[in-house]
Design a protein around this motif. Structure first.
Motif, short mmCIF file in Angstrom:
data_model
loop_
_atom_site.label_atom_id
_atom_site.label_comp_id
_atom_site.label_asym_id
_atom_site.label_seq_id
_atom_site.Cartn_x
_atom_site.Cartn_y
_atom_site.Cartn_z
N TYR A 98 0.87 -1.18 0.03
CA TYR A 98 -0.03 -0.07 -0.08
C TYR A 98 0.94 1.27 0.10
CZ TYR A 98 -3.35 3.48 1.88
OH TYR A 98 -3.94 4.72 1.99
N LEU A 99 2.00 1.04 0.81
CA LEU A 99 2.93 2.34 1.03
C LEU A 99 3.63 2.69 -0.28
CD1 LEU A 99 3.78 1.95 4.58
CD2 LEU A 99 2.12 3.66 3.91
N VAL A 100 4.02 1.58 -0.71
CA VAL A 100 4.83 1.75 -2.04
C VAL A 100 4.04 2.26 -2.99
CG1 VAL A 100 6.22 0.25 -3.78
CG2 VAL A 100 6.63 -0.13 -1.38
N GLY A 101 2.97 1.61 -3.28
CA GLY A 101 1.89 2.11 -4.30
C GLY A 101 1.65 3.64 -4.00
N TYR A 102 1.33 4.02 -2.75
CA TYR A 102 0.75 5.54 -2.63
C TYR A 102 2.13 6.54 -2.68
CZ TYR A 102 -1.75 8.84 -0.07
OH TYR A 102 -2.60 10.00 0.28
N ARG A 103 3.21 6.06 -2.34
CA ARG A 103 4.57 6.72 -2.75
C ARG A 103 4.64 6.96 -4.15
NH1 ARG A 103 10.92 5.24 -1.37
NH2 ARG A 103 11.86 7.20 -1.98
N ALA A 104 4.56 5.89 -4.88
CA ALA A 104 4.64 6.18 -6.44
C ALA A 104 3.86 6.96 -6.94
CB ALA A 104 4.96 4.50 -7.09
N TYR A 172 -0.68 10.41 3.29
CA TYR A 172 -0.80 11.60 2.59
C TYR A 172 0.18 12.54 3.33
CZ TYR A 172 -3.26 16.03 1.30
OH TYR A 172 -3.67 17.20 0.73
N TYR A 173 0.28 12.95 4.60
CA TYR A 173 1.03 13.81 4.99
C TYR A 173 2.71 13.43 4.62
CZ TYR A 173 -2.40 16.42 7.56
OH TYR A 173 -3.61 17.18 7.77
N THR A 174 2.95 12.46 4.36
CA THR A 174 4.26 11.97 4.23
C THR A 174 4.44 12.21 2.77
OG1 THR A 174 4.38 10.10 5.97
CG2 THR A 174 5.91 10.09 4.15
N TRP A 175 3.77 11.88 1.76
CA TRP A 175 4.08 11.77 0.37
C TRP A 175 3.51 12.85 -0.34
CZ3 TRP A 175 4.09 6.71 2.26
CH2 TRP A 175 5.31 6.18 2.56
N VAL A 176 2.35 13.46 0.03
CA VAL A 176 1.70 14.59 -0.78
C VAL A 176 1.92 15.90 0.17
CG1 VAL A 176 -0.65 15.60 -1.20
CG2 VAL A 176 -0.31 13.04 -1.28
N GLU A 177 1.83 15.98 1.28
CA GLU A 177 2.19 17.24 1.84
C GLU A 177 3.79 17.42 2.29
OE1 GLU A 177 0.43 19.60 2.66
OE2 GLU A 177 -1.55 18.63 2.59
N GLY A 178 4.65 16.19 2.19
CA GLY A 178 6.27 16.31 2.09
C GLY A 178 6.40 16.65 3.70
N PHE A 179 5.75 16.00 4.57
CA PHE A 179 5.92 16.33 5.94
C PHE A 179 7.32 15.53 6.36
CE2 PHE A 179 5.26 15.91 10.51
CZ PHE A 179 4.94 17.03 10.82
N PHE A 180 7.78 14.60 5.48
CA PHE A 180 8.90 14.05 5.99
C PHE A 180 9.87 13.97 4.66
CE2 PHE A 180 6.08 12.01 8.76
CZ PHE A 180 6.71 12.24 9.95
N ASP A 181 11.11 13.74 4.64
CA ASP A 181 11.35 13.84 3.36
C ASP A 181 11.49 12.49 2.35
OD1 ASP A 181 14.49 11.77 3.61
OD2 ASP A 181 13.27 12.46 5.37
N ASP A 182 11.30 12.56 1.19
CA ASP A 182 10.94 11.37 0.42
C ASP A 182 12.18 10.44 0.15
OD1 ASP A 182 9.75 9.54 -1.31
OD2 ASP A 182 9.90 10.87 -3.06
#
Length: 207
Positions: A98-104, A172-182
């Motif tokens: 799920y996370l790999v797909g979300y990030r991609a 969402y906050y990790t990969w859309v909002e960029g709360f953490f580095d990608d």
């Protein structure tokens, strides 16, 4: 549109969806025009209308395709024979997929959030996506409960909704909002955190 397509028609529809994905992600929901998509797809605007009634239906189809790919990838580990693989291992694999797909597809997920606030059809699609994810997780929890592997839960639907939304918003906050580095390190941190949330919330043994 629901008419059955020939193989050639399906191929053309898929190529339009690929072109639409490119343009929507590149230009954003507001700026995207059907003429831009037709140019990217190498066809006329009239051809687009053969397969889709409007821009909103086209975007909904793009989102459905991408989210089905993410959902199918995360569902697959949960369809394993659990006499051969533990639920803990299956959940870890499912969460990671799920996370790999979300990030991609972070740009697509951002597009979904943007469009959902402006278009009722896209909003309904977003709600359907969330409900599907919640229902999938509810079935997992019910299976675990039937096998006696977790603590009894008084309100499984509310519990599953809270758990699912928390996980979805973290992604969402990790990969859309960029709360953490990608980075791959962030992916590992998020995956471990989500696994911990699952296991600790359910009292699920991890060995």
């Amino acid at each position: 549109m629901t008419n059955e397509l020939t193989d050639r028609g399906q191929e053309r529809r898929d190529s339009i969806l690929d072109a639409a994905l490119t343009v929507f992600v590149r230009d954003g929901y507001h700026a995207t025009k059907l003429t831009d998509i037709s140019r990217e797809a190498g066809c006329s605007v009239g051809t687009l209308y053969t397969y889709f009634e409007n821009r909103e239906e086209l975007l909904a189809a793009v989102l459905q395709k991408v989210q089905a790919e993410i959902g199918n990838a995360s569902d697959e580990p949960l369809e394993e024979d659990f006499n051969r693989i533990s639920y803990a291992d299956a959940l870890r694999a499912s969460n990671r997929a799920y996370l790999v797909g979300y990030r991609a597809n972070a740009k697509v997920m951002a597009l979904l959030e943007q469009a959902a606030h402006l278009d009722e059809q896209i909003y309904d699609h977003r709600v359907a996506r969330i409900r599907r994810y919640i229902d999938r997780n509810r079935r997992v929890i019910e299976q675990l409960s039937e096998r006696g592997e977790i603590y009894p839960i008084d309100d499984p639907f509310m519990f599953t909704t809270a758990l699912s939304v928390m996980i979805s918003r973290l992604a969402y906050y990790t990969w859309v909002e960029g709360f953490f580095d990608d980075s791959d390190e962030t992916l590992e941190r998020v995956a471990k955190t989500i696994d911990d949330i699952w296991f600790r919330s359910l009292g699920l043994k991890t060995d």
